[in-house]
Design a protein around this motif. Structure first.
Motif, PDB file in Angstrom:
ATOM      1  N   ALA A 198       0.363   4.541  -2.292  1.00  0.00           N
ATOM      2  CA  ALA A 198       0.207   5.849  -1.647  1.00  0.00           C
ATOM      3  C   ALA A 198       1.235   6.840  -2.188  1.00  0.00           C
ATOM      4  O   ALA A 198       0.896   7.992  -2.496  1.00  0.00           O
ATOM      5  N   GLU A 199       2.475   6.392  -2.339  1.00  0.00           N
ATOM      6  CA  GLU A 199       3.525   7.277  -2.870  1.00  0.00           C
ATOM      7  C   GLU A 199       3.250   7.642  -4.324  1.00  0.00           C
ATOM      8  O   GLU A 199       3.330   8.800  -4.701  1.00  0.00           O
ATOM      9  N   LEU A 218       0.824  -1.203   0.000  1.00  0.00           N
ATOM     10  CA  LEU A 218       0.000   0.000   0.000  1.00  0.00           C
ATOM     11  C   LEU A 218       0.860   1.255   0.000  1.00  0.00           C
ATOM     12  O   LEU A 218       0.493   2.251  -0.609  1.00  0.00           O
ATOM     13  N   LYS A 219       2.010   1.210   0.638  1.00  0.00           N
ATOM     14  CA  LYS A 219       2.887   2.385   0.666  1.00  0.00           C
ATOM     15  C   LYS A 219       3.336   2.761  -0.739  1.00  0.00           C
ATOM     16  O   LYS A 219       3.467   3.938  -1.051  1.00  0.00           O
ATOM     17  N   LYS A 223      -1.282   7.284   3.201  1.00  0.00           N
ATOM     18  CA  LYS A 223      -1.379   5.838   3.403  1.00  0.00           C
ATOM     19  C   LYS A 223      -2.464   5.513   4.429  1.00  0.00           C
ATOM     20  O   LYS A 223      -3.202   4.536   4.271  1.00  0.00           O
ATOM     21  N   GLU A 234      -5.634   3.073   3.821  1.00  0.00           N
ATOM     22  CA  GLU A 234      -5.896   1.888   4.643  1.00  0.00           C
ATOM     23  C   GLU A 234      -7.390   1.730   4.907  1.00  0.00           C
ATOM     24  O   GLU A 234      -7.923   0.618   4.880  1.00  0.00           O
TER      25      GLU A 234
END
Length: 131
Positions: A31-32, A27-28, A38, A42
């Motif tokens: 997100a980036e 997920l990071k 993030k 979530e």
């Protein structure tokens, strides 16, 4: 109006479809790439996993992945998971009680037609078309 939650859910799904690997995408990384918090993602992916639109795995090598092919997802189903009903007026919500004025409401046919157009548009539009 579609909120950021719905729009971000589509962005997550598009990114996962674009990467379309057999493995899980952290997920990071999403997100980036999408420049979205993030923490906020979530919340969104938890709903998508609960609705069985995504699979999630924690730990090393974990992350999220699509459970179906991109062409098997409609934009409508993704939006309904995150937004709830897309009804344009309260009286057309699925859980709405029958309006006592429905029989003499001059605007109800117009709202019903618009509601159907929006529904049909989003449910015909596939995730694969957004890639």
């Amino acid at each position: 109006m579609i909120s950021t939650k719905g729009r971000y859910a589509l962005r997550v799904m598009i990114e996962l479809a674009r990467l379309n690997r057999d493995g899980y995408i952290p997920l990071k990384d999403i997100a980036e790439k999408e420049q979205i918090s993030k923490k906020y993602l979530e919340i969104i992916v938890k709903e998508l996993v609960s609705a069985k639109l995504l699979a999630g795995m924690s730990g090393k090598g974990g992350g999220y992945r699509l459970v179906r092919k991109p062409e098997e997802y409609s934009v409508g189903e993704i939006l309904e998971v995150t937004e709830g009903s897309l009804a344009v007026v309260a009286c057309l919500l699925p859980e709405a009680e029958t309006c006592p004025r429905a029989a003499q409401c001059d605007t109800l046919p117009m709202w019903s037609e618009l509601n159907q157009m929006i529904h049909d548009f989003f449910f015909r539009k596939k995730l694969s078309e957004l890639l």
